[in-house]
Design an enzyme around this catalytic site. Structure first.
Site, mmCIF file in Angstrom:
data_model
loop_
_atom_site.group_PDB
_atom_site.id
_atom_site.type_symbol
_atom_site.label_atom_id
_atom_site.label_comp_id
_atom_site.label_asym_id
_atom_site.label_seq_id
_atom_site.Cartn_x
_atom_site.Cartn_y
_atom_site.Cartn_z
ATOM 1 C CD GLU A 151 10.919 -7.788 5.126
ATOM 2 O OE1 GLU A 151 11.394 -8.817 5.675
ATOM 3 O OE2 GLU A 151 10.426 -6.842 5.768
ATOM 4 C CG ASN A 177 8.389 -2.304 -0.240
ATOM 5 O OD1 ASN A 177 7.911 -2.404 0.896
ATOM 6 N ND2 ASN A 177 8.973 -1.200 -0.653
ATOM 7 C CG HIS A 209 11.410 -2.572 3.775
ATOM 8 N ND1 HIS A 209 10.031 -2.508 3.787
ATOM 9 C CD2 HIS A 209 11.739 -3.725 4.392
ATOM 10 C CE1 HIS A 209 9.556 -3.578 4.408
ATOM 11 N NE2 HIS A 209 10.570 -4.337 4.779
ATOM 12 N NE ARG A 226 4.436 6.560 1.473
ATOM 13 C CZ ARG A 226 4.521 5.306 1.911
ATOM 14 N NH1 ARG A 226 4.513 4.285 1.052
ATOM 15 N NH2 ARG A 226 4.606 5.056 3.207
ATOM 16 N N PRO A 272 0.781 -1.230 0.000
ATOM 17 C CG PRO A 272 -0.165 -1.140 2.115
ATOM 18 C CD PRO A 272 0.487 -2.081 1.157
ATOM 19 C CG ASN A 273 -0.227 4.258 1.367
ATOM 20 O OD1 ASN A 273 -1.237 4.784 0.906
ATOM 21 N ND2 ASN A 273 -0.225 3.666 2.549
ATOM 22 C CE1 TYR A 277 9.186 4.913 1.785
ATOM 23 C CE2 TYR A 277 7.975 6.833 2.547
ATOM 24 C CZ TYR A 277 8.329 5.510 2.696
ATOM 25 O OH TYR A 277 7.846 4.782 3.749
ATOM 26 C CB ALA A 323 1.906 0.101 6.171
ATOM 27 N NE ARG A 360 10.534 5.840 7.739
ATOM 28 C CZ ARG A 360 9.543 5.636 6.846
ATOM 29 N NH1 ARG A 360 9.651 4.643 5.969
ATOM 30 N NH2 ARG A 360 8.484 6.419 6.853
#
Ligand code: DQA
Length: 143
Positions: free
Chosen positions: A97, A73, A99, A17, A9-10, A22, A76, A106
């Site tokens: 995985e 990825n 990111h 963003r 998502p997003n 990002y 969230a 963070r």
């Protein structure tokens, strides 16, 4: 060899963003970087993005059923989706995985990944290069 590159998502609104986290690339730009990095390694990357947990789970089922390696990825969903973790656990070919940012540097809620435990490895913090590094790892695993 085909690789499914799944994004949560997003990420479809990447350019809207926080650019300090990002960068300025939009999702189409990220997608073309992934496709060309894949081509260099002999992969055909099928890059997808969804905001829906249901759709992402169906793509992981597809990867499991077709033995297609995954670069993932989960965005969230990384931090709380046990349903996505269970689907990822059914993928018996490599699943990496990734990111864009480094979640460990963070907010505290990002320090937990429920996906890492069922991934072959995690690459985080290198922007679009996280995907390139995951594809390099996949090509080495395939040998
Ligand atoms: C992300 C990190 C997650 O914590 C966040 O929710 C995202 C993107 C990354 O690529 O850095 O949406 O997965």
């Amino acid at each position: 060899m085909k690789v499914l590159v799944l994004n949560g998502p997003n990420l479809g609104r990447l350019d809207l963003r926080d650019s300090n986290i990002y960068g300025n690339l939009d999702f189409a730009g990220l997608k073309s970087e992934i496709v060309s990095a894949g081509k260099e390694l002999g992969f055909e990357c099928d890059v997808r993005q969804s905001d829906s947990e249901v759709e992402i789970i169906s793509w992981l089922h597809e990867a499991a059923d077709t033995n297609t390696p995954v670069v993932f990825n989960p965005a969230a969903f990384t931090h709380y989706s046990y349903a996505i973790r269970d689907a990822a656990d059914m993928v018996t070919v490599p699943l990496i995985e990734v990111h864009l940012s480094n979640p460990m540097s963070r907010e505290e809620f990002r320090h937990t990944s429920v996906i890492s435990g069922v991934a072959n490895g995690t690459i985080a913090g290198f922007g679009p290069d996280s995907y390139r590094l995951a594809l390099i790892a996949l090509s080495r695993m395939a040998k």
